[in-house]
Structure formats: C-alpha cells, structure tokens
Design a protein around this motif. Structure first.
Motif, mmCIF file in Angstrom:
data_model
loop_
_atom_site.group_PDB
_atom_site.id
_atom_site.type_symbol
_atom_site.label_atom_id
_atom_site.label_comp_id
_atom_site.label_asym_id
_atom_site.label_seq_id
_atom_site.Cartn_x
_atom_site.Cartn_y
_atom_site.Cartn_z
ATOM 1 N N UNK A 125 4.880 -8.876 -14.370
ATOM 2 C CA UNK A 125 3.679 -7.664 -14.349
ATOM 3 C C UNK A 125 2.362 -8.564 -14.255
ATOM 4 N N UNK A 126 1.621 -7.429 -13.786
ATOM 5 C CA UNK A 126 0.016 -8.378 -12.867
ATOM 6 C C UNK A 126 -1.276 -6.478 -12.284
ATOM 7 N N UNK A 127 -1.994 -6.923 -12.424
ATOM 8 C CA UNK A 127 -2.689 -5.857 -12.325
ATOM 9 C C UNK A 127 -3.238 -5.995 -10.621
ATOM 10 N N UNK A 128 -4.088 -5.348 -10.035
ATOM 11 C CA UNK A 128 -5.002 -5.102 -8.893
ATOM 12 C C UNK A 128 -5.603 -4.544 -8.843
ATOM 13 N N UNK A 129 -7.409 -4.367 -8.078
ATOM 14 C CA UNK A 129 -7.661 -3.944 -8.370
ATOM 15 C C UNK A 129 -7.388 -2.827 -7.098
ATOM 16 N N UNK A 130 -8.030 -1.328 -7.155
ATOM 17 C CA UNK A 130 -7.611 -0.406 -5.636
ATOM 18 C C UNK A 130 -7.978 -0.122 -5.041
ATOM 19 N N UNK A 131 -9.486 -1.177 -4.651
ATOM 20 C CA UNK A 131 -9.424 -1.419 -3.188
ATOM 21 C C UNK A 131 -9.242 -3.062 -2.347
ATOM 22 N N UNK A 132 -8.175 -3.690 -3.356
ATOM 23 C CA UNK A 132 -7.549 -4.957 -3.100
ATOM 24 C C UNK A 132 -6.773 -4.389 -2.053
ATOM 25 N N UNK A 133 -6.524 -3.469 -1.007
ATOM 26 C CA UNK A 133 -5.448 -3.444 0.088
ATOM 27 C C UNK A 133 -4.950 -4.399 1.011
ATOM 28 N N UNK A 134 -5.426 -5.622 1.193
ATOM 29 C CA UNK A 134 -4.511 -6.642 1.466
ATOM 30 C C UNK A 134 -3.284 -7.066 0.334
ATOM 31 N N UNK A 135 -3.941 -7.066 -0.948
ATOM 32 C CA UNK A 135 -3.127 -7.314 -2.141
ATOM 33 C C UNK A 135 -2.240 -6.375 -1.879
ATOM 34 N N UNK A 136 -2.858 -5.420 -2.439
ATOM 35 C CA UNK A 136 -2.107 -3.848 -2.607
ATOM 36 C C UNK A 136 -0.950 -3.967 -2.083
ATOM 37 N N UNK A 137 -1.431 -4.289 -0.755
ATOM 38 C CA UNK A 137 -0.107 -4.008 1.018
ATOM 39 C C UNK A 137 0.946 -5.123 0.703
ATOM 40 N N UNK A 138 1.033 -6.444 0.303
ATOM 41 C CA UNK A 138 1.530 -8.065 0.044
ATOM 42 C C UNK A 138 2.482 -7.140 -0.819
ATOM 43 N N UNK A 139 2.241 -6.944 -2.326
ATOM 44 C CA UNK A 139 3.088 -6.268 -3.387
ATOM 45 C C UNK A 139 4.210 -5.624 -2.966
ATOM 46 N N UNK A 140 3.700 -4.553 -2.364
ATOM 47 C CA UNK A 140 4.628 -3.281 -1.921
ATOM 48 C C UNK A 140 5.274 -3.972 -1.004
#
Length: 168
Positions: A125-140
C-alpha cells in the motif's frame, strides 16, 4: 547482498547505511518540493539515523543508474489483522525527473514486490496526492486500485503531545 540488480543494465537498488543519510535527506527534500510540502519537512540527519538505522522503523534503498544515484525508496512493514500477515507500505519513491518515463519506476515496483514476497507480505500500500496525475496513471497501469472507501486520518505531533498531557 547490499544491492538488488534489475533487468535494465546499469540500474541497481542499493541498501543504505548511515553514511547515506545526507543523500536520503536530500531526496526527502526533493520529493517534498515536488509535492509542494517542503515547509513540512522536519526530518533531520539525526532523526533519520535514529529511525532507520538504530530503531529499524523503516528501510531505505538508493536507486543507482549508470553509477549515479538518481532516487530513493523508503518503505516499512505494517500489519493486517484481517489477513493475519504483514504488508509492505511504500512511504516514498522518488526518481529524478530526467530519468522518469523509461521503465525505472516499474523496476522499482518490481523490486519492492520482490521484497514483499520475500517477507511474506500479502499486500502493498501507499498514498498518492490526488493531483499527481502521472503517478496515478502509472499506478493504475500496474494494476493498483484506489481505496476510495477508506479515509486517511492523522494525529500530528502537536495533537499527540496535547492528548498525552491532557487526555482525550
């Protein structure tokens, strides 16, 4: 072994020692700057020495590519009562901007997954800031799912100190 080799030539993940504390702190400040939270960094070399190397509260890896340190990872183990096993919690992963987008992040996650498997962890598990689109896209893209039904709560040091003094 003090390092983990990867499929990408020239990329290794190095276990850290106390001599690496200054560079760990430097990377903490870099990720804090990226996350627009530099003013919240209270870590010092002494706190890192105590927490990571004396009390084993976390683990740190340096990311080296072609003999240059380009990032770091901080993780620790938590515990799931429902699963009855430890989990790997990724606190920080940072790769210098000029090295992003070429598979190094995937290798970092594969390394963490390898560590999690070695430690018999059944989740990560980890958290990611809601505005960090590049990371969110990578995690998905790697199959991570957002846990939208869970809300993070936090007591900071001031509140902990107040409750310790005065009770709830």
């Amino acid at each position: 072994m003090n390092y983990i080799e990867t499929k990408i030539n020239g990329l290794i993940f190095k276990k850290t020692s106390e001599k690496d504390i200054p560079i760990i702190l430097e990377f903490i400040k870099k990720i804090a700057t990226y996350e627009k939270m530099l003013d919240q960094v209270m870590a010092t070399e002494e706190k890192l020495r105590e927490s990571i190397f004396q009390n084993n509260r976390a683990h740190a890896l340096l990311i080296e590519f072609n003999n240059k340190i380009i990032g770091y990872i901080i993780y620790f183990f938590n515990f799931s009562t429902f699963i009855g096993r430890a989990g790997l919690y990724l606190e920080d992963i940072y790769i210098e901007p000029e090295y992003r987008g070429n598979g190094l992040g995937k290798e970092a996650f594969e390394t963490l997954i390898h560590i999690a498997k070695e430690e018999k962890c059944e989740r990560m598990e980890w958290v990611c800031l809601d505005w960090n689109e590049p990371s969110l896209k990578f995690y998905k893209s790697i199959g991570a799912r957002q846990m939208n039904d869970w809300i993070i709560h936090r007591l900071d040091k001031n509140v902990i100190d107040k409750i310790d003094r005065e009770g709830i």
